[in-house]
Design a protein around this motif. Structure first.
Motif, PDB file in Angstrom:
ATOM      1  N   ILE A 196      49.895 -46.813  -4.174  1.00 19.52           N
ATOM      2  CA  ILE A 196      50.967 -46.384  -5.301  1.00 19.52           C
ATOM      3  C   ILE A 196      51.949 -47.208  -4.967  1.00 19.52           C
ATOM      4  CG2 ILE A 196      52.518 -44.783  -6.096  1.00 19.52           C
ATOM      5  CD1 ILE A 196      50.070 -42.691  -5.680  1.00 19.52           C
ATOM      6  N   GLU A 197      52.595 -47.172  -3.727  1.00 16.09           N
ATOM      7  CA  GLU A 197      53.715 -48.341  -3.322  1.00 16.09           C
ATOM      8  C   GLU A 197      53.446 -49.533  -3.508  1.00 16.09           C
ATOM      9  OE1 GLU A 197      53.996 -46.830   0.763  1.00 16.09           O
ATOM     10  OE2 GLU A 197      55.241 -44.958   0.336  1.00 16.09           O
ATOM     11  N   GLU A 198      52.351 -49.972  -3.172  1.00 17.43           N
ATOM     12  CA  GLU A 198      51.876 -51.568  -3.488  1.00 17.43           C
ATOM     13  C   GLU A 198      52.127 -51.828  -5.127  1.00 17.43           C
ATOM     14  OE1 GLU A 198      48.064 -52.397  -2.025  1.00 17.43           O
ATOM     15  OE2 GLU A 198      49.019 -53.007   0.074  1.00 17.43           O
ATOM     16  N   ILE A 199      51.543 -50.968  -5.708  1.00 19.38           N
ATOM     17  CA  ILE A 199      51.757 -50.976  -7.388  1.00 19.38           C
ATOM     18  C   ILE A 199      53.196 -51.201  -7.596  1.00 19.38           C
ATOM     19  CG2 ILE A 199      51.212 -49.995  -9.592  1.00 19.38           C
ATOM     20  CD1 ILE A 199      48.375 -48.951  -8.235  1.00 19.38           C
ATOM     21  N   GLN A 200      54.008 -50.246  -7.080  1.00 19.54           N
ATOM     22  CA  GLN A 200      55.349 -50.061  -7.542  1.00 19.54           C
ATOM     23  C   GLN A 200      55.951 -51.437  -7.062  1.00 19.54           C
ATOM     24  OE1 GLN A 200      56.625 -46.257  -6.001  1.00 19.54           O
ATOM     25  NE2 GLN A 200      56.021 -45.382  -7.997  1.00 19.54           N
ATOM     26  N   VAL A 201      56.006 -52.042  -6.103  1.00 18.81           N
ATOM     27  CA  VAL A 201      56.572 -53.033  -5.408  1.00 18.81           C
ATOM     28  C   VAL A 201      56.197 -54.292  -6.419  1.00 18.81           C
ATOM     29  CG1 VAL A 201      56.477 -54.660  -3.632  1.00 18.81           C
ATOM     30  CG2 VAL A 201      57.025 -52.463  -3.136  1.00 18.81           C
ATOM     31  N   LYS A 202      54.849 -54.533  -6.786  1.00 18.54           N
ATOM     32  CA  LYS A 202      54.387 -55.428  -7.770  1.00 18.54           C
ATOM     33  C   LYS A 202      54.722 -55.473  -9.236  1.00 18.54           C
ATOM     34  CE  LYS A 202      49.986 -56.092  -5.074  1.00 18.54           C
ATOM     35  NZ  LYS A 202      48.626 -56.177  -4.964  1.00 18.54           N
ATOM     36  N   GLN A 203      55.193 -54.019  -9.755  1.00 19.61           N
ATOM     37  CA  GLN A 203      55.754 -54.065 -10.930  1.00 19.61           C
ATOM     38  C   GLN A 203      57.162 -54.406 -10.844  1.00 19.61           C
ATOM     39  OE1 GLN A 203      55.337 -49.680 -11.259  1.00 19.61           O
ATOM     40  NE2 GLN A 203      53.698 -50.094 -13.014  1.00 19.61           N
ATOM     41  N   LYS A 204      57.835 -54.011  -9.876  1.00 18.96           N
ATOM     42  CA  LYS A 204      59.086 -54.682  -9.814  1.00 18.96           C
ATOM     43  C   LYS A 204      59.358 -56.145  -9.899  1.00 18.96           C
ATOM     44  CE  LYS A 204      61.129 -50.441  -7.459  1.00 18.96           C
ATOM     45  NZ  LYS A 204      61.830 -49.958  -6.490  1.00 18.96           N
ATOM     46  N   LYS A 205      58.658 -56.782  -9.023  1.00 21.66           N
ATOM     47  CA  LYS A 205      58.367 -58.267  -8.791  1.00 21.66           C
ATOM     48  C   LYS A 205      58.137 -58.897 -10.073  1.00 21.66           C
ATOM     49  CE  LYS A 205      56.822 -59.555  -4.627  1.00 21.66           C
ATOM     50  NZ  LYS A 205      56.034 -59.858  -3.572  1.00 21.66           N
ATOM     51  N   LEU A 206      56.965 -58.297 -10.631  1.00 15.02           N
ATOM     52  CA  LEU A 206      56.274 -58.904 -11.688  1.00 15.02           C
ATOM     53  C   LEU A 206      57.569 -58.852 -13.082  1.00 15.02           C
ATOM     54  CD1 LEU A 206      53.720 -60.184 -13.023  1.00 15.02           C
ATOM     55  CD2 LEU A 206      53.247 -57.932 -13.962  1.00 15.02           C
ATOM     56  N   THR A 207      58.332 -57.855 -13.138  1.00 13.70           N
ATOM     57  CA  THR A 207      59.208 -57.911 -14.299  1.00 13.70           C
ATOM     58  C   THR A 207      60.693 -58.234 -13.877  1.00 13.70           C
ATOM     59  OG1 THR A 207      59.658 -55.628 -13.559  1.00 13.70           O
ATOM     60  CG2 THR A 207      57.952 -56.032 -15.213  1.00 13.70           C
ATOM     61  N   SER A 208      60.965 -58.646 -12.621  1.00 14.06           N
ATOM     62  CA  SER A 208      62.301 -58.701 -12.067  1.00 14.06           C
ATOM     63  C   SER A 208      63.237 -59.925 -12.896  1.00 14.06           C
ATOM     64  CB  SER A 208      62.268 -58.937 -10.852  1.00 14.06           C
ATOM     65  OG  SER A 208      61.614 -60.291 -10.396  1.00 14.06           O
ATOM     66  N   ASN A 209      62.390 -60.825 -13.482  1.00 16.80           N
ATOM     67  CA  ASN A 209      62.974 -61.823 -14.167  1.00 16.80           C
ATOM     68  C   ASN A 209      62.992 -61.910 -15.553  1.00 16.80           C
ATOM     69  OD1 ASN A 209      63.796 -63.123 -11.721  1.00 16.80           O
ATOM     70  ND2 ASN A 209      61.742 -64.073 -11.655  1.00 16.80           N
ATOM     71  N   HIS A 210      62.659 -60.716 -16.341  1.00 14.62           N
ATOM     72  CA  HIS A 210      62.443 -60.321 -17.550  1.00 14.62           C
ATOM     73  C   HIS A 210      63.352 -58.813 -17.977  1.00 14.62           C
ATOM     74  CE1 HIS A 210      59.247 -62.962 -17.676  1.00 14.62           C
ATOM     75  NE2 HIS A 210      58.920 -62.664 -16.499  1.00 14.62           N
ATOM     76  N   PRO A 211      63.646 -58.892 -19.052  1.00 18.67           N
ATOM     77  CA  PRO A 211      64.514 -57.507 -19.585  1.00 18.67           C
ATOM     78  C   PRO A 211      63.634 -56.447 -19.372  1.00 18.67           C
ATOM     79  CG  PRO A 211      64.547 -59.328 -21.249  1.00 18.67           C
ATOM     80  CD  PRO A 211      63.748 -59.866 -20.143  1.00 18.67           C
TER      81      PRO A 211
END
Length: 75
Positions: A37-52
């Protein structure tokens, strides 16, 4: 493959990310362990960090949904 697909696909105007503490997610989704779960949450943040994006705290839905509506009307 996921990163390449993400780069090639059209992007939405706004990403909506549902978020809760890993312990809460674990209670709701028992097939994942806390580390996954923690890995998924980190990846979500990284994936969307440069997008609104807007993060919805699913532990406090009233406040989060009001915030989301406000963001949607801004766009």
């Amino acid at each position: 493959i996921n990163k390449l697909t993400f780069k090639l696909m059209p992007k939405p105007d706004l990403f909506v990310i549902l978020q809760a503490r890993p312990e809460i997610v674990r209670r709701r989704k028992k097939e994942l362990n806390l580390h996954q779960i923690e890995e998924i949450q980190v990846k979500q943040k990284k994936l969307t960090s440069n997008h609104p994006n807007v993060v919805i705290d699913t532990e406090n839905l009233d406040h989060s949904l009001n915030y989301l509506l406000k963001k949607l009307y801004e766009n």
